[in-house]
Enzyme design. Structure first.
Site, PDB file in Angstrom:
ATOM      1  N   SER A 183      -5.391 107.808  74.926  1.00  0.00           N
ATOM      2  CA  SER A 183      -4.778 108.105  76.281  1.00  0.00           C
ATOM      3  C   SER A 183      -4.551 109.544  76.413  1.00  0.00           C
ATOM      4  CB  SER A 183      -3.257 107.248  76.385  1.00  0.00           C
ATOM      5  OG  SER A 183      -2.708 107.781  77.420  1.00  0.00           O
TER       6      SER A 183
ATOM      7  N   TYR B  40       4.612 105.536  72.978  1.00  0.00           N
ATOM      8  CA  TYR B  40       3.280 105.485  73.238  1.00  0.00           C
ATOM      9  C   TYR B  40       2.401 106.727  73.095  1.00  0.00           C
ATOM     10  CZ  TYR B  40      -0.868 104.448  76.501  1.00  0.00           C
ATOM     11  OH  TYR B  40      -1.937 103.958  76.997  1.00  0.00           O
TER      12      TYR B  40
HETATM   13  N1  LIG Z   1      -4.386 101.406  82.627  1.00  0.00           N
HETATM   14  C1  LIG Z   1      -4.059 102.768  82.287  1.00  0.00           C
HETATM   15  O1  LIG Z   1      -3.589 103.762  83.051  1.00  0.00           O
HETATM   16  C2  LIG Z   1      -4.326 103.212  80.861  1.00  0.00           C
HETATM   17  C3  LIG Z   1      -4.061 104.710  80.826  1.00  0.00           C
HETATM   18  C4  LIG Z   1      -4.569 105.216  79.423  1.00  0.00           C
HETATM   19  C5  LIG Z   1      -4.799 104.392  78.603  1.00  0.00           C
HETATM   20  N2  LIG Z   1      -4.696 103.163  78.780  1.00  0.00           N
HETATM   21  C6  LIG Z   1      -5.322 102.286  77.537  1.00  0.00           C
HETATM   22  O2  LIG Z   1      -6.506 101.455  77.942  1.00  0.00           O
HETATM   23  C7  LIG Z   1      -6.516 100.226  77.299  1.00  0.00           C
HETATM   24  C8  LIG Z   1      -6.452  99.083  78.221  1.00  0.00           C
HETATM   25  O3  LIG Z   1      -5.354  99.440  79.213  1.00  0.00           O
HETATM   26  P1  LIG Z   1      -5.448  98.240  80.558  1.00  0.00           P
HETATM   27  O4  LIG Z   1      -4.722  99.145  81.592  1.00  0.00           O
HETATM   28  O5  LIG Z   1      -6.755  97.983  80.849  1.00  0.00           O
HETATM   29  O6  LIG Z   1      -4.461  97.002  80.117  1.00  0.00           O
HETATM   30  P2  LIG Z   1      -4.330  95.706  80.618  1.00  0.00           P
HETATM   31  O7  LIG Z   1      -2.804  95.407  80.367  1.00  0.00           O
HETATM   32  O8  LIG Z   1      -4.770  95.689  81.927  1.00  0.00           O
HETATM   33  O9  LIG Z   1      -5.339  94.822  79.632  1.00  0.00           O
HETATM   34  C9  LIG Z   1      -4.932  94.664  78.354  1.00  0.00           C
HETATM   35  C10 LIG Z   1      -5.506  93.528  77.718  1.00  0.00           C
HETATM   36  O10 LIG Z   1      -5.261  93.378  76.293  1.00  0.00           O
HETATM   37  C11 LIG Z   1      -4.698  92.119  76.194  1.00  0.00           C
HETATM   38  N3  LIG Z   1      -3.650  92.300  74.891  1.00  0.00           N
HETATM   39  C12 LIG Z   1      -2.546  92.466  74.823  1.00  0.00           C
HETATM   40  N4  LIG Z   1      -2.027  92.654  73.728  1.00  0.00           N
HETATM   41  C13 LIG Z   1      -2.991  92.013  72.809  1.00  0.00           C
HETATM   42  C14 LIG Z   1      -2.931  91.844  71.578  1.00  0.00           C
HETATM   43  N5  LIG Z   1      -2.018  91.956  70.636  1.00  0.00           N
HETATM   44  N6  LIG Z   1      -4.158  91.135  70.973  1.00  0.00           N
HETATM   45  C15 LIG Z   1      -5.248  91.084  71.737  1.00  0.00           C
HETATM   46  N7  LIG Z   1      -5.236  91.460  73.087  1.00  0.00           N
HETATM   47  C16 LIG Z   1      -4.103  91.858  73.786  1.00  0.00           C
HETATM   48  C17 LIG Z   1      -3.842  91.653  77.226  1.00  0.00           C
HETATM   49  O11 LIG Z   1      -3.723  90.280  77.244  1.00  0.00           O
HETATM   50  C18 LIG Z   1      -5.097  92.152  78.374  1.00  0.00           C
HETATM   51  O12 LIG Z   1      -5.995  91.285  78.743  1.00  0.00           O
HETATM   52  C19 LIG Z   1      -5.048 100.276  76.319  1.00  0.00           C
HETATM   53  O13 LIG Z   1      -5.185 100.714  75.016  1.00  0.00           O
HETATM   54  C20 LIG Z   1      -4.294 101.241  77.133  1.00  0.00           C
HETATM   55  O14 LIG Z   1      -3.258 101.817  76.494  1.00  0.00           O
HETATM   56  C21 LIG Z   1      -4.624 102.481  79.816  1.00  0.00           C
END
Ligand SMILES: NC(=O)c1ccc[n+]([C@@H]2O[C@H](COP(=O)([O-])OP(=O)(O)OC[C@H]3O[C@@H](n4cnc5c(N)ncnc54)[C@H](O)[C@@H]3O)[C@@H](O)[C@H]2O)c1
Length: 252
Positions: A144, A157
């Site tokens: 991130s 985080y």
């Molecule tokens: N959305 C943002 O703004 C953002 C920014 C920077 C980084 N990220 C990173 O991108 C990635 C995806 O983020 P997102 O916003 O799409 O998340 P999200 O919450 O929309 O989707 C995450 C998915 O992972 C699944 N999940 C959660 N815990 C789990 C586990 N223990 N085992 C298997 N699956 C699991 C959830 O059920 C969900 O389907 C993450 O690593 C997040 O930290 C997101």
């Protein structure tokens, strides 16, 4: 000819947000995708959308923080498709109760490290022997902008995602001789349902302000296309790097 034709890809957290967009894009580009997802409803509906479009995907209920579950998911991928070429460690999250270190709760720290860093490490540990057996492959981890610059008041985080960058570099050096590339994608604030809900609930001054994004917030597809490049043979000489898909947030 798809950019991932014939590849077997394991995608964690493929049931929602960025992961769901990536399942769609990877499958459209010719990959057979293993959706290793915690939530059965999310996982099944993602796979149903792919099979309805005549693409190959399976759902394996997986908790990336649980050793037995990760082992079973990797075994299911290999027993269904015969090998693994790509591991996309997308599952992760920041939690609303994360905070500045001075106010930090150890339980929040460990649950954050467990999901984002330990889960990534565990999936790598179990998958690497299969990538090696396949003659090489690609790992794409998810960090991130918080892992690059250290965003304010979400210190657990930022720590976890910084760890993902270091793990990515260490694995890249170790595995290059096995023809296994290891990179990471670093999203900016991305308009997924969960992240939007959490960001809206956070106090001002937490987690970096969206308005500092020079090109604006990202959509899940923007991040998934970055991951697609790193996973594909187009990135054959790219390893050990973090690709910010961050609208210019971390640029000088
Ligand atoms: N959305 C943002 O703004 C953002 C920014 C920077 C980084 N990220 C990173 O991108 C990635 C995806 O983020 P997102 O916003 O799409 O998340 P999200 O919450 O929309 O989707 C995450 C998915 O992972 C699944 N999940 C959660 N815990 C789990 C586990 N223990 N085992 C298997 N699956 C699991 C959830 O059920 C969900 O389907 C993450 O690593 C997040 O930290 C997101």
């Amino acid at each position: 000819m798809g950019r991932l034709n014939g590849k077997i890809a394991v995608m964690t957290g493929g049931g929602a947000g960025i992961g769901r967009a990536a399942v769609e894009i990877f499958a459209r580009e010719g990959a057979k995708v293993v959706v290793a997802e915690l939530d059965p409803d999310f996982g099944r509906s993602t796979v149903e959308a792919q099979t309805a479009a005549d693409r190959e995907a399976i759902f394996v209920e997986t908790d990336v923080t649980n050793e037995a579950s990760v082992k079973a998911a990797v075994e299911a991928a290999v027993s269904t498709f015969g090998r693994i070429d790509i591991l996309y460690n997308n599952a992760g999250a920041s939690f609303l109760d994360d905070s500045a270190t001075e106010k930090g709760d150890p339980e929040v720290f460990w649950k954050t490290l467990r999901l984002n860093l330990f889960g990534t490490w565990l999936m790598c540990r179990e998958t690497i022997p299969h990538l090696r057996a396949a003659g090489g492959g690609a790992i794409v981890n998810t960090t991130s902008t918080a892992g690059i610059v250290g965003l304010e008041n979400i210190d657990a985080y930022s720590s976890a995602k910084g760890g993902v960058i270091s793990l990515t570099r260490a694995l890249a050096r170790q595995l290059a001789s096995d023809n296994i590339r290891v990179n990471a994608v670093a999203p900016t604030r991305t308009l997924t349902e969960r992240a939007t809900r959490i960001n809206n609930a956070r106090p001002t001054g937490t987690g970096g302000e969206g308005n500092r994004n020079r090109l604006g917030d990202a959509m899940p597809e923007h991040i998934a296309y970055g991951a697609l490049f790193l996973a594909s043979d187009e990135a054959a000489r790219v390893t050990g790097h973090t690709l910010p898909v961050d609208s210019g947030f971390t640029s000088s």
